[in-house]
Design a protein around this motif. Structure first.
Motif, mmCIF file in Angstrom:
data_model
loop_
_atom_site.group_PDB
_atom_site.id
_atom_site.type_symbol
_atom_site.label_atom_id
_atom_site.label_comp_id
_atom_site.label_asym_id
_atom_site.label_seq_id
_atom_site.Cartn_x
_atom_site.Cartn_y
_atom_site.Cartn_z
ATOM 1 N N PHE A 28 1.198 7.848 -5.874
ATOM 2 C CA PHE A 28 0.228 8.940 -5.763
ATOM 3 C C PHE A 28 0.954 10.276 -5.594
ATOM 4 O O PHE A 28 0.676 11.254 -6.303
ATOM 5 N N VAL A 29 1.898 10.305 -4.667
ATOM 6 C CA VAL A 29 2.605 11.562 -4.385
ATOM 7 C C VAL A 29 3.395 12.021 -5.601
ATOM 8 O O VAL A 29 3.373 13.202 -5.982
ATOM 9 N N TYR A 74 1.152 13.292 -8.187
ATOM 10 C CA TYR A 74 0.581 14.546 -7.715
ATOM 11 C C TYR A 74 1.553 15.684 -8.021
ATOM 12 O O TYR A 74 1.186 16.749 -8.522
ATOM 13 N N LEU A 106 -0.504 11.126 4.446
ATOM 14 C CA LEU A 106 -0.154 9.875 3.758
ATOM 15 C C LEU A 106 1.139 9.311 4.325
ATOM 16 O O LEU A 106 1.268 8.100 4.508
ATOM 17 N N SER A 107 2.110 10.223 4.547
ATOM 18 C CA SER A 107 3.389 9.725 5.073
ATOM 19 C C SER A 107 3.197 9.210 6.502
ATOM 20 O O SER A 107 3.784 8.200 6.881
ATOM 21 N N ILE A 162 -1.461 15.918 2.243
ATOM 22 C CA ILE A 162 -0.707 14.770 1.739
ATOM 23 C C ILE A 162 0.284 14.247 2.789
ATOM 24 O O ILE A 162 0.690 13.087 2.757
ATOM 25 N N ALA A 165 1.693 5.838 6.141
ATOM 26 C CA ALA A 165 2.664 4.842 5.682
ATOM 27 C C ALA A 165 3.571 4.405 6.832
ATOM 28 O O ALA A 165 3.828 3.214 7.008
ATOM 29 N N VAL A 180 0.846 -1.199 0.000
ATOM 30 C CA VAL A 180 0.000 0.000 0.000
ATOM 31 C C VAL A 180 0.884 1.253 0.000
ATOM 32 O O VAL A 180 0.564 2.268 -0.630
ATOM 33 N N THR A 181 2.027 1.159 0.675
ATOM 34 C CA THR A 181 2.953 2.299 0.722
ATOM 35 C C THR A 181 3.411 2.671 -0.688
ATOM 36 O O THR A 181 3.577 3.851 -1.002
ATOM 37 N N PHE A 231 0.945 4.762 -2.277
ATOM 38 C CA PHE A 231 1.066 6.135 -1.760
ATOM 39 C C PHE A 231 2.177 6.885 -2.504
ATOM 40 O O PHE A 231 2.017 8.057 -2.871
ATOM 41 N N GLY A 265 -2.453 4.200 -7.807
ATOM 42 C CA GLY A 265 -1.823 5.378 -7.211
ATOM 43 C C GLY A 265 -1.922 6.593 -8.121
ATOM 44 O O GLY A 265 -2.008 7.736 -7.644
ATOM 45 N N LEU A 294 8.673 7.562 0.429
ATOM 46 C CA LEU A 294 7.437 8.338 0.417
ATOM 47 C C LEU A 294 7.631 9.670 1.145
ATOM 48 O O LEU A 294 7.227 10.735 0.654
#
Lengths: 449, 438
Positions: A321-322, A325, B19-20, B16, B23, A314-315, A318, A427, B310
């Motif tokens: 996604f970032v 973005y 999110l980190s 955002i 995670a 899942v990370t 993320f 993502g 991330l």
């Protein structure tokens, strides 16, 4: 075409994309390595179970066994889908070395080694009589004596490389095997003045099936002797199970179904016979169902590991996604220009999803390549670590595992790559939608340029 | 104050960042759960040895007589709470129609007090026995029953019905020759006994294979020619808080004195007696399990490095979009160190919050792991934990705070590392470039 060009451009021009690639590659690398090893272990375990049990088992768990098996064997042996049939007796016994103060409980399996080898890989599991099943119960030092084959882990120790310390030929050892003989009604059959039957067997060979539970507990005896020991050798002989091997072109489910139908008919015909009640406890099972209890445990561990990797994965979603973005934020001008020349919202989404697909594909390729390289050398790496640092992934004196499995399963690989690409697409979806929603008039106004 | 203000602002404006935090929390929780479950399993495994054998085990290379005297002497040692002698052998148990299984016969000198009330299915009540002369024995619950395939639980009512039933055991006995040669032969022997109770320790291999009988009965059957009893092993329970090494030293002294005075043994034979803690006996397996745990944590640790990436991405994005903030701060005289500390500090905050949430999540999952497993079984029909596979009836659910804190600390360090490069980029920002009016 412009989607592909822009995808490549974003991928190589934006350094932050490399990070996403790295994350995908790292995850794919770890999952490929771990799942290959795990899948290899499960596959080996299943194969060994299949080789040990044959294709189909008609048997009962009751130690009383069931009668009239010879009639049923005659019936199925002649069919066009059966290649081999082996009757066997299974029970518990107390085994004692005649010359030492040593005894141990064991499971005994009475077999006809030649017939059993046609159904299973029994002859290949032997050490001294490998591929010579007819002589499995002939001790090399005294061929006239009745021999027994002992599960290798019951007899020998493994060294740190997982190898057994075999002698050049089997040494003379007399083993007293004692069993409770049972009547057809399940009561203890009195054998002389004692309640147990005992017979001496001479160690003739070891069997290594690759199944730790089997190799550490089973002793194989001639079928007739096992029947005598267990009280199954009366006027109506009994056995515990019939193991069947199907011809190569027969599907497992079809074969089992045919055997089940024949067995049902057979039981109907035997109704009214003296010991017919014992036939009701008999089940017809495929080897997978027969060994389900053991196989399911390993499959569950594999499933749990997959779930945990999915959670950690899942990370990665993320990260994608970032990164997307950020790219969308920085490339709003590109999006504005594209939209101003008539590119639709769907095309913009497609553009970024194409980029995500590319990222997933390249990240997976890098991860798979790294994983493949690592797996190729994994046994050498372990050997090096053991030699220099005393580290082994599994202590081979404790686990019945040889080399670390390193053959990549293409199906597993396809699932991993598809999952990685899927994670990238998931993502990237929200940022792509955000890009698609950008207004040209806002992104291209002078203050934004 | 400025830093705090900026951190809160970034948190509010840059969703955002959550999110980190998520995670970090996810990775920390996963690692904490894995470490606790595996670590708990190892602890219970070690504890099962103590349950089976006591704290310390004394086992000479050969069987020895006069063990009552040894027990008396051991119980005089300050650190020893109690000691009991055992004599073991393999055997076959006939339970009823067609029901035979291999078992380990354990003759014990403390049959009635060996198991707690909770471990005895009868609830520690002495079962009715019509014939008091009949040998009484306890059997493990797995010997007389199989756990339900779906729920992995035993049918206790059915098990209770076994109490009072008569069973037959067969085993091998050492018979000494009457002649001068003193040679021994092994003969099979049978023992009839009444199942006085069924014990459920929760440790699968104990419950599945052990039959407990009075040591005198096992001696009578296994060594019929001997005058007086023999024992194979003495199991010793230490008092709470006893220092293991000191206790072992005292027990060794007692054994040396006893073996020399009462048994007349040579120093060589005395020195070959194993006097070890039950945990030491399991140490090889425990070391292997710990290695497996470390390998698993290492693999998950590597995968969790994604969280560092991330954080790097998110912080990089913040630095890029907050160039003006940085430039203004620098133009007001903030040093490079102060600017860097804004982002590194923010990284630490993300790490602290993330690992804190991860610890709470890990704690909740670990403590409720048996309920979660039960719900998985009810909803998906998948029984993940079986005592026959994982040795114990329940999933160990104790939190090891040391490992949890270590993982949390690692998560904070990882988050800080992730924020480091963006902080350096922030430091390199030149106000003149960012704030010029064009």
């Amino acid at each position: 075409m412009y989607k592909i060009i822009l995808s490549f451009r974003y991928l190589f021009k934006r350094r932050v994309s490399y990070l996403a690639l790295l994350a995908v590659a790292l995850c794919v690398f770890i999952v490929v390595v771990v799942m290959t090893v795990m899948t290899g272990l499960v596959r080996n375990f299943k194969d060994n179970n299949h080789k040990w049990a044959g294709d189909c088992v008609v048997g009962t768990e009751s130690l009383v066994g069931f009668p009239y098996y010879e009639d049923f064997i005659k019936r199925i042996d002649g069919t066009d889908f059966v290649e081999g049939v082996s009757a066997l007796v299974k029970s518990y016994a107390l085994v004692k070395n005649r010359n030492l103060d040593w005894s141990s409980s064991a499971e005994i399996m009475g077999i006809d080694p030649v017939k059993h080898s046609k159904v299973t890989d029994f002859d290949e599991t032997l050490h001294y009589r490998k591929n010579d099943a007819a002589k499995a119960f002939e001790p090399a030092y005294a061929p006239n004596l009745t021999g027994c084959v002992v599960g290798v882990d019951k007899w020998l120790m493994r060294d740190e490389d997982g190898k057994y310390s075999y002698e050049d030929s089997p040494y003379e050892v007399a083993l007293l095997v004692s069993c409770f003989p049972l009547t057809s009604k399940g009561a203890l059959a009195k054998a002389g003045t004692d309640l147990v039957n005992t017979k001496t067997f001479y160690y003739s060979d070891t069997s290594r099936s690759g199944l730790a539970g089997v190799d550490s507990s089973f002793i194989y005896l001639p079928l007739e002797d096992a029947q005598l020991l267990c009280g199954m050798a009366g006027p109506v002989k009994r056995i515990s199970a019939i193991h069947i091997k199907f011809k190569p072109n027969v599907k497992l489910a079809d074969g089992c179904e045919k055997v089940a139908a024949l067995w049902k008919k057979f039981v109907e015909e035997k109704k009214g016979a003296e010991q017919a009640g014992l036939l009701d406890t008999v089940k017809v099972q495929s080897w997978k169902d027969y060994r389900r209890e053991f196989i399911a445990a390993m499959e569950k561990e594999q499933t749990m590991l997959m779930i945990m990797f999915a959670l950690v994965g899942v990370t990665t979603v993320f990260i994608i996604f970032v990164v997307f973005y950020m790219i969308v934020s920085h490339k709003s001008k590109d999006v504005g220009i594209l939209k101003s020349i008539g590119v639709s919202k769907a095309d913009v989404i497609e553009l970024f999803l194409c980029f995500a697909f590319l990222m997933g594909l390249l990240g997976s390729a890098a991860g798979v390549f790294g994983g493949w390289l690592f797996l190729l050398k994994i046994n050498r790496i372990e050997g090096f670590l053991f030699e220099h640092f005393g580290f082994q992934l599994w202590d081979r004196t404790m686990y019945a595992i040889g080399d670390i499995p390193n053959a990549i399963d293409l199906k597993v690989l396809a699932v991993i790559i598809a999952s990685a690409i899927g994670a990238c697409l998931a993502g990237a979806f929200l940022p792509s939608r955000r890009a698609a929603k950008l207004e040209v008039v806002e992104t291209l106004q002078v203050s934004q340029l | 104050m400025l830093k705090l203000f900026l951190w809160l602002r970034y948190l509010r404006k840059k969703k955002i960042v959550f999110l980190s935090i998520a995670a970090v929390a996810l990775s920390a929780a996963l690692l904490i759960v894995v470490a606790n479950l595996f670590g708990g399993f190892i602890d219970v495994f070690e504890q099962s040895a103590v349950k089976a054998m006591g704290d310390v085990v004394l086992e000479p290379p050969i069987k020895f007589p006069k063990y009552e005297e040894l027990i008396r002497r051991l119980e005089q040692v300050k650190m020893v709470e109690s000691a009991s002698a055992t004599l073991s052998a393999d055997g076959l148990l006939h339970l009823g129609k067609g029901d035979v299984r291999g078992v380990e016969i354990c003759g014990v000198s403390n049959l009635d007090t060996r198991f707690s009330k909770l471990e005895r299915i009868s609830g520690n009540e002495r079962p009715p026995s019509e014939n008091e002369q009949q040998v009484r024995g306890f059997v493990g619950i797995g010997v007389v029953a199989e756990p339900n395939e779906q729920t992995d639980e035993y049918d206790f009512d059915a098990v209770k019905r076994v109490i009072g039933q008569e069973s037959v055991l067969t085993t091998g006995a050492v018979i000494k020759s009457q002649e001068d040669s003193g040679a021994t032969t092994v003969r099979r022997r049978t023992i009839r006994f009444t199942i006085a109770d069924v014990v459920f320790t929760g440790v699968y291999y104990l419950d599945k294979s052990f039959v407990y009988l009075p040591i005198e009965e096992v001696q009578r059957v296994l060594y019929p020619g001997l005058n007086g009893g023999v024992a194979g092993q003495v199991q010793i329970k230490l008092k709470a808080g006893a220092e293991t090494d000191a206790a072992l030293a005292e027990i060794r002294d007692v054994w040396k004195g006893f073996a020399a005075e009462q048994l007349g043994w040579e120093p060589y034979l005395i020195s070959r007696t194993a006097i070890v803690t039950a945990k030491q006996m399991q140490s090889r397996y425990v070391a292997e399990f710990r290695k497996q745990m470390r390998v698993l944590l290492f693999i998950f640790g590597i995968v969790s490095l994604s969280a560092v990436l991330l954080i790097f991405c998110i912080f990089y994005m913040i630095v890029e979009t907050r160039q003006r903030d940085i430039a203004i701060i620098k133009s007001c005289g903030a040093t490079n160190g102060s600017v860097a500390s804004i982002f590194v500090g923010f990284g630490v905050c993300v790490g602290v919050v993330g690992s804190g949430v991860g610890m709470i999540l890990g704690d909740i999952i670990t403590r409720n792991i048996n309920t979660i497993e039960e719900w998985i079984r009810i909803i998906f029909g998948l029984k993940l934990w079986k005592s026959s596979v994982y040795m114990f009836s329940r999933i160990p659910n104790e939190i090891d705070w040391n490992s949890a804190l270590f993982i949390a600390l690692s998560a904070i360090i990882a988050a800080t590392v992730g924020a480091l490069i963006p902080a350096i980029i922030a430091v390199r920002t030149r106000p003149v470039n960012v704030l010029r009016y064009e």
